[in-house]
Design an enzyme around this catalytic site. Structure first.
Site, short mmCIF file in Angstrom:
data_model
loop_
_atom_site.label_atom_id
_atom_site.label_comp_id
_atom_site.label_asym_id
_atom_site.label_seq_id
_atom_site.Cartn_x
_atom_site.Cartn_y
_atom_site.Cartn_z
CD GLU A 162 -42.44 15.03 -5.70
OE1 GLU A 162 -43.30 16.44 -6.08
OE2 GLU A 162 -41.62 14.55 -6.29
CG PHE A 163 -48.00 14.40 -7.90
CD1 PHE A 163 -47.95 13.29 -9.00
CD2 PHE A 163 -48.64 14.00 -6.84
CE1 PHE A 163 -48.38 12.15 -8.66
CE2 PHE A 163 -49.06 12.08 -6.05
CZ PHE A 163 -48.23 11.40 -7.73
CE LYS A 203 -28.72 20.57 0.04
NZ LYS A 203 -29.32 20.07 -0.25
NE ARG A 259 -31.54 19.82 -10.22
CZ ARG A 259 -32.47 19.19 -9.23
NH1 ARG A 259 -32.15 18.46 -8.56
NH2 ARG A 259 -33.23 19.72 -8.47
CB CYS A 318 -39.51 15.28 -12.39
SG CYS A 318 -39.28 16.30 -10.71
CB ALA A 357 -45.34 23.32 -29.69
CD GLU A 414 -37.29 22.32 -9.48
OE1 GLU A 414 -37.48 23.19 -10.24
OE2 GLU A 414 -36.69 21.54 -9.89
CE LYS A 441 -41.08 24.44 -13.41
NZ LYS A 441 -42.98 23.66 -13.31
C1 UDX Z 1 -42.83 17.92 -12.22
C2 UDX Z 1 -44.17 17.39 -12.23
O1 UDX Z 1 -45.56 18.50 -12.93
C3 UDX Z 1 -44.53 17.35 -10.78
O2 UDX Z 1 -45.85 16.67 -10.47
C4 UDX Z 1 -43.92 16.47 -10.67
O3 UDX Z 1 -43.67 15.98 -9.05
C5 UDX Z 1 -42.11 16.59 -10.31
O4 UDX Z 1 -41.85 16.83 -11.91
P1 UDX Z 1 -41.63 19.93 -12.64
O5 UDX Z 1 -40.50 19.56 -12.87
O6 UDX Z 1 -40.88 21.22 -11.32
O7 UDX Z 1 -43.04 19.45 -12.20
O8 UDX Z 1 -41.98 20.72 -13.91
P2 UDX Z 1 -43.34 20.86 -15.46
O9 UDX Z 1 -43.92 22.16 -14.70
O10 UDX Z 1 -44.52 19.52 -15.25
O11 UDX Z 1 -42.45 20.64 -16.49
C6 UDX Z 1 -41.64 20.04 -16.99
C7 UDX Z 1 -41.01 20.33 -18.08
O12 UDX Z 1 -41.98 20.14 -19.05
C8 UDX Z 1 -40.25 21.83 -18.20
O13 UDX Z 1 -39.56 21.60 -18.58
C9 UDX Z 1 -41.33 22.41 -19.30
O14 UDX Z 1 -40.76 23.72 -20.46
C10 UDX Z 1 -42.07 21.23 -20.13
N1 UDX Z 1 -43.40 21.20 -20.50
C11 UDX Z 1 -44.40 21.63 -19.86
C12 UDX Z 1 -43.21 21.70 -22.12
O15 UDX Z 1 -42.86 22.23 -22.69
N2 UDX Z 1 -44.72 21.80 -22.31
C13 UDX Z 1 -46.33 21.48 -22.06
O16 UDX Z 1 -47.13 22.06 -22.20
C14 UDX Z 1 -45.75 21.68 -19.65
#
Ligand code: UDX
Length: 436
Positions: free
Chosen positions: A151-152, A35, A330, A263, A255, A155, A323
């Site tokens: 952190e929030f 890395k 993962r 996460c 949905a 990805e 997503k």
């Molecule tokens: C998430 C949090 O949003 C972020 O703040 C945190 O720090 C890390 O985890 P991330 O895992 O990158 O981020 O993805 P996110 O965009 O939040 O989506 C998470 C999952 O929820 C995805 O699988 C997405 O497909 C699903 N999702 C999201 C839905 O099924 N419906 C929605 O309306 C929104």
């Protein structure tokens, strides 16, 4: 300011690159040599839009450095972010061994005041253990603070999220730590982004409580979607109607096949465990998890209902990543779906714009599981197309072409990316989630 970031994983790397881009000088410690070698050349080991460019620019301008020597990192600055992995152990509890190791190493090498910041997602009160560990292993009685700054970042839009936060949360125990954060985050507070100063335990809880809440929103809307299917309502109309209520909000009310990623699944599980360890049965979140798992099973059942017999059928899969805009697989819903379908004797043709290399490690090619480089290739002679991830290129696909390539014009859209009427007008048999 000078900043050290320990761990160049997802969170660490984005944090390091963004702080450097804001004009700070950053030292990033990464012990995995493969890395590190990539990073020194400005190549991110993870796919995140804009990250390579940001790394290269800041390497060139001398604001970001990489090392595998923690000693160098500890000496470099007084502000140290711990961004190491906190994977899930068998019990659902977070495995904090890397956090503990980082704390020990900081203690060993520090020779002056340090602000030690947990950025990795950790269970509430981890800061107490970090403090205890640093105290135990420090050679002298050196002053230090431990703080939490969760952190929030999502990805796919991590850089945007870092630079445009809804809020910055810092949990501190001393005035000195508070002032360092105020200086560090001044470019943000000057622009009006809120900096919330709390205790470390509140900051630690905010992270888990926020992610679990968002996961709950998703499971909630998915249950409403099931009801919509039964009564002939459209889930998007219902979600829009709910979302205009400012107290609810439209975000995370899409949905579909439910949540995955590194996460939400991990954080919900960890939060349930944290509650349990504190004598609280967070049954609400256990239900959230069950509902989420059920989404995957439901779509598998739907496909079988449509095809009757899966054996020897050609099934095209669009989307493997958990997503869009990431190569991360993962806990992706696709994993359970592909696994189950591949056991039924169907022939699977898989396509994803970014995640196929990662996927191949999990599901190597075989006689009845093939990867293709183009979405149209995937649907050739297919009896059914299953959409699992809502990539933009799928939304913009030429559906007439898709229809002409398929053996049977059947689409199962697990993310509601098309307008049902237009797709049916093209002659497709179309199934989506929570829509009549
Ligand atoms: C998430 C949090 O949003 C972020 O703040 C945190 O720090 C890390 O985890 P991330 O895992 O990158 O981020 O993805 P996110 O965009 O939040 O989506 C998470 C999952 O929820 C995805 O699988 C997405 O497909 C699903 N999702 C999201 C839905 O099924 N419906 C929605 O309306 C929104």
């Amino acid at each position: 300011m000078k900043i050290t970031v320990i761990g160049a994983g997802y969170v660490g790397l984005v944090t390091a690159a963004c702080f450097a881009d804001l004009g700070n000088e950053v030292m990033c410690v990464e012990k995995v040599s493969s890395k590190l070698e990539k990073l020194c050349r400005g190549i991110s080991p993870i796919y995140e839009p804009g990250l390579d460019e940001m790394l290269q620019k800041n390497i060139k301008e001398g604001r970001i450095h990489f090392t595998d020597k923690i000693e160098e990192g500890v000496n470099f600055s007084d502000v140290i972010f711990i961004c190491v992995g906190t994977p899930q152990s068998e019990s659902g509890k977070a495995d904090l061994s890397q956090v503990e190791e980082a704390a020990r190493q900081i203690a060993t090498y520090m020779d002056r005041y340090k602000l030690i910041i947990e950025k990795s997602t950790v269970p509430v009160n981890t800061h107490k253990w970090v403090k205890k560990t640093v105290k135990r292993y420090a050679k002298n009685d050196i002053e230090f603070d431990v703080a939490s700054n969760p952190e929030f970042l999502r990805e796919g839009s991590a850089i945007y999220d870092f630079m445009n936060p809804d809020r910055i949360v810092v949990g501190v125990e001393s005035e000195k730590a508070k002032q360092i954060f105020q200086q560090l985050y001044k470019p943000f507070t000057d622009k009006g982004y809120p900096l919330l100063i709390t205790t470390p335990q509140a900051a630690e809880l905010i992270k888990h409580a926020s992610n679990s809440f968002l996961a709950m929103k998703i499971s909630y809307i998915n249950m409403v979607a099931d009801l919509c299917e039964k009564v002939g309502a459209d889930i998007n109309e219902v979600a829009d109607g709910m979302g205009y209520d400012k107290r609810i909000g439209r975000a995370f009310l899409n949905a579909g096949l439910g949540y995955g990623g590194s996460c939400f699944p991990k954080d919900v599980k960890a939060f349930v465990k944290i509650a349990e360890d504190n004598g609280i049965d967070f049954s609400l979140l256990k239900e959230v998890e069950k509902i989420n798992q059920r989404r995957r099973e439901k779509v598998i059942e739907l496909i079988e209902d449509i095809l009757w017999i899966n054996k020897d059928k050609n099934i095209a899969i669009w989307g493997l990543a958990f997503k869009p805009d990431t190569d991360d697989i993962r806990e992706a819903p696709s994993i359970d779906i592909v696994k189950s379908l591949s056991q039924t004797g169907a022939n699977l043709r898989l396509y994803d714009p970014k995640a196929m290399d990662n996927y191949k490690q999990l599901f190597p090619e075989s006689d009845n599981l093939k990867y293709v480089d183009d979405k149209y290739d995937a649907v050739k002679d297919a009896d059914i197309l299953v959409i699992i991830t809502e990539w933009k290129e799928f939304k913009e696909a030429d559906l007439s072409r898709v229809k002409s390539l398929m053996r049977l014009p059947i689409i199962v859209d697990g993310r509601n990316i098309y307008d049902p009427k237009s797709v049916r007008d093209l002659g497709f048999e179309y199934y989506s989630i929570g829509r009549p």
